[in-house]
Motif scaffolding. Sequence first.
Motif, PDB file in Angstrom:
ATOM      1  N   ASP A  83       0.822  -1.206   0.000  1.00  0.00           N
ATOM      2  CA  ASP A  83       0.000   0.000   0.000  1.00  0.00           C
ATOM      3  C   ASP A  83       0.860   1.262   0.000  1.00  0.00           C
ATOM      4  N   SER A 123      -8.030   5.208  -1.031  1.00  0.00           N
ATOM      5  CA  SER A 123      -7.563   5.935   0.158  1.00  0.00           C
ATOM      6  C   SER A 123      -8.011   7.385   0.131  1.00  0.00           C
ATOM      7  N   ARG A 183     -11.634   7.596   1.023  1.00  0.00           N
ATOM      8  CA  ARG A 183     -11.852   7.383   2.468  1.00  0.00           C
ATOM      9  C   ARG A 183     -11.501   8.643   3.261  1.00  0.00           C
ATOM     10  N   ARG A 184     -10.500   9.388   2.796  1.00  0.00           N
ATOM     11  CA  ARG A 184     -10.104  10.614   3.507  1.00  0.00           C
ATOM     12  C   ARG A 184     -11.086  11.755   3.277  1.00  0.00           C
TER      13      ARG A 184
END
Length: 376
Positions: free
Chosen positions: A93, A314, A317-318
Motif C-alpha cells: 500500500d 484511500s 476514504r479521507r
Amino acid sequence: MKIDVHHRCDDFSTYRAARVKSLFNVDSGANFRLEADLDIEGAPWQIGVIVGPSGSGKTSMGRSIWGAEALWAPAWPADAPVIDAITPQGSFDDVTAALSSVGLGSVPTWLRPFPVLSNGEQFRANLARLIAEAPHQVVLDEFSSVVDRQIAQIGAGAFAKAWRRTKGRAVLLSCHYDVLDWLQPDWVFDTATGKFSRGWLRRRPRIDVDLWQTGWEHWPAFEPHHYLKLPRMIAATNYVATVAGQLVAHVAVSTRAGLKEARACRLVVMPEWQGAGVGLRFLDAVCERWRLGENRYGLPMPALFHTSHPGLASALRRSSRWTQVSARLVGDDKVRSAASVAKSASRHGFKNPTAGYGGHFRAVQGFRYLGEPVCG
C-alpha cells in the motif's frame, strides 16, 4: 553554510585554443570558481532548490552540501516491474501510494520495468521511489530536465506535496525556473545571480478546469489509460474535464434500477495531469450535479463509485464528501454465476449459454457520494 567550488583543468595552448583566447579576449578556461553562502541551518526546512543555467556549478554545490553520497542515483533492475523494484520489503500500500502521489497512477505502468518507461514515467517513478524510501537527506540532480514542461510542473507540485509528508530534507538541482511556483520551496539559491532567498512568496499557479457533458466521442483518447477493458456502459451520460481546451479527465454516469441511485464509472485522468488533484475534484463536481438533480432525468440521486485502485480508494476514504459502503476481496463465484445465467437462459428459450462472471481476485471497494458536509 559556506560553499567554495573551485575546479581546475589543463590550460591548453593549441592553435584553436589560442585563437579562441585572442578572438574573445579570454585569458584561460582552466579555472572555475563559485562561492556561495547558504543560510540553511538557522530554521527547519524540507525542500531547497539550487537553480541556474547549465555549467553554473549546481551539481558541484549539491555534492558540497552533504557529500557525493547524498546524490540520488537509484539502480533499477531491468528484469522486474516498477511495483517490485520500489522498497521490495516495504508495504504494498505504501508503494502504490507513493506512485499515485507523484502522478504515476496508471496501473499498467506499474507492471513494466523501469528501462522501458517513457522519460516522463521514469521521472515520476524516480520521485515515487524517493518518497517511498524517504532518506533523511538527499540531493536530486537534473530535476525535471528530461521531461516536457507541463509534466515537469505538475510532477513538481505532486512531489512537493508528497515529500512534505516525510521527515526528510531534499535539495533539488534544476536549470528550469518554471517549477519553482509549483514546488513552493523553503529556500532557493540562484547560481546565475548568486542570490539566496528563504521562503517562496508566490502562490502555486491555479488550474482552471472546465467540465463538459458529452457522449462517448472522447472515450477513445482515455480508454488506453483505463486499467480495465470493459464494454461501454448502457445509457450512460459522459463528462470530460478540460484545461485550456486540453482533455484532462473522463467519467461516465448511469443509473441503477428504479432511478434511485446513479453509478459513476470509467474515471480516467490523463497521465500528464495525474498528481495535480484534478481527478477527485472532477469526480466530486459530477456527482454533486447528480445529487442536486442536474441530470437528464431531473431527479436528485446519490452516486455510487467503485474502484480497485488503492490510491483512489484511500483518497475517497479521507474525503468528507464520501463514505465507504462496501469492500470485496474477490469477485463472485464464477461457477454459481454460470449456473444462474444458464437457468435464466433456459427460462427464456436460449440454448447452451457459456457466460459466467467472477472468479477474479480484484478487490473492489464501493463508495457513496454524500456531498459537502453541513455544519450543525
